[in-house]
Design a protein around this motif. Structure first.
Motif, PDB file in Angstrom:
ATOM      1  N   VAL A 141       0.847  -1.188   0.000  1.00 46.58           N
ATOM      2  CA  VAL A 141       0.000   0.000   0.000  1.00 46.58           C
ATOM      3  C   VAL A 141       0.888   1.245   0.000  1.00 46.58           C
ATOM      4  O   VAL A 141       2.094   1.157   0.165  1.00 46.58           O
ATOM      5  CB  VAL A 141      -0.949   0.035   1.230  1.00 46.58           C
ATOM      6  N   THR A 142       0.269   2.397  -0.167  1.00 46.03           N
ATOM      7  CA  THR A 142       1.001   3.656  -0.099  1.00 46.03           C
ATOM      8  C   THR A 142       1.015   4.159   1.348  1.00 46.03           C
ATOM      9  O   THR A 142       0.189   3.731   2.172  1.00 46.03           O
ATOM     10  CB  THR A 142       0.344   4.733  -0.972  1.00 46.03           C
ATOM     11  N   LYS A 143       1.925   5.075   1.635  1.00 47.86           N
ATOM     12  CA  LYS A 143       1.945   5.683   2.974  1.00 47.86           C
ATOM     13  C   LYS A 143       0.627   6.405   3.241  1.00 47.86           C
ATOM     14  O   LYS A 143       0.096   6.363   4.349  1.00 47.86           O
ATOM     15  CB  LYS A 143       3.117   6.659   3.111  1.00 47.86           C
ATOM     16  N   GLY A 144       0.100   7.053   2.211  1.00 47.72           N
ATOM     17  CA  GLY A 144      -1.163   7.761   2.357  1.00 47.72           C
ATOM     18  C   GLY A 144      -2.288   6.825   2.775  1.00 47.72           C
ATOM     19  O   GLY A 144      -3.119   7.176   3.623  1.00 47.72           O
ATOM     20  N   ALA A 145      -2.292   5.620   2.179  1.00 45.61           N
ATOM     21  CA  ALA A 145      -3.329   4.636   2.534  1.00 45.61           C
ATOM     22  C   ALA A 145      -3.171   4.195   3.982  1.00 45.61           C
ATOM     23  O   ALA A 145      -4.149   4.066   4.722  1.00 45.61           O
ATOM     24  CB  ALA A 145      -3.254   3.434   1.598  1.00 45.61           C
TER      25      ALA A 145
END
Length: 196
Positions: free
Chosen positions: A37-41
């Motif tokens: 996943v992304t850090k934002g997620a």
């Protein structure tokens, strides 16, 4: 990947990394890469690595408290209720053994507010557990010659020690282990002259 699975994927990845290389040695970047996943997620569900560590244990605390409330709500003799509670604590602790082991190894790294929250919630659970023993003492079932706090600590020391010796791949079935430890505990706190 569905959005609803992100928190679970991040938590699973964090548990595996924290178990393998330690909380302090694990970066947020490693966690999101392992989770895919992304850090934002990740930050959508967890404010920080500290929040993630707290979340790992919070899930177990919430589950065990819900089970405790349901078992008490069902009713029955104090001995039956306490036995059911003990077995549940042991079984759920085995189910979440890696999470529990990671948490207890890293507990001292939690921020002060998170540490206080865990302590408060664990104490609330232990107080309800102690109340069951106290009821049994009042009914003449359990011994009263040992301080109540020591009886509670006696049981939970067995729970916390599980990760040092129990293996899900071993020959011991989790329910049998939970029943045997529970029976040993209840035998140790039962008055010798109590009716069984």
């Amino acid at each position: 990947m569905k959005d609803s699975h992100v928190a679970d994927d991040v938590t699973r990845a964090a548990v595996e990394l924290f178990a393998r290389q330690g909380y302090a040695n694990t970066s947020v970047q490693q966690i999101v890469e392992a989770a895919g996943v992304t850090k934002g997620a990740m930050y959508h569900y967890f404010e920080s690595k500290d929040d993630l560590l707290f979340g790992i244990y919070e899930r177990l605390l919430t589950l065990q408290k819900a089970h405790l409330d349901a078992i008490i709500e069902r009713g029955g003799s104090v001995d039956e209720v306490l036995r059911a509670v003990c077995i549940d604590v042991l079984e759920t602790s085995i189910d979440y053994m890696e999470e529990g082991a990671v948490f207890f190894r890293s507990l001292n790294m939690l921020s002060a507010p998170r540490h206080q929250e865990v302590t408060r919630r664990r104490r609330a659970y232990h107080d309800e557990f102690a109340e069951l023993i106290s009821r049994g003492q009042a009914e003449g079932i359990y011994r009263a010659d040992i301080p109540l706090a020591m009886l509670v600590a006696h049981f939970f020391s067995d729970v916390h020690y599980l990760s040092h010796w129990y293996s899900p791949e071993g020959p011991e079935d989790k329910t049998l282990v939970a029943e045997q430890i529970t029976d040993l505990f209840l035998s140790s706190i039962r008055r010798m002259d109590a009716d069984t």
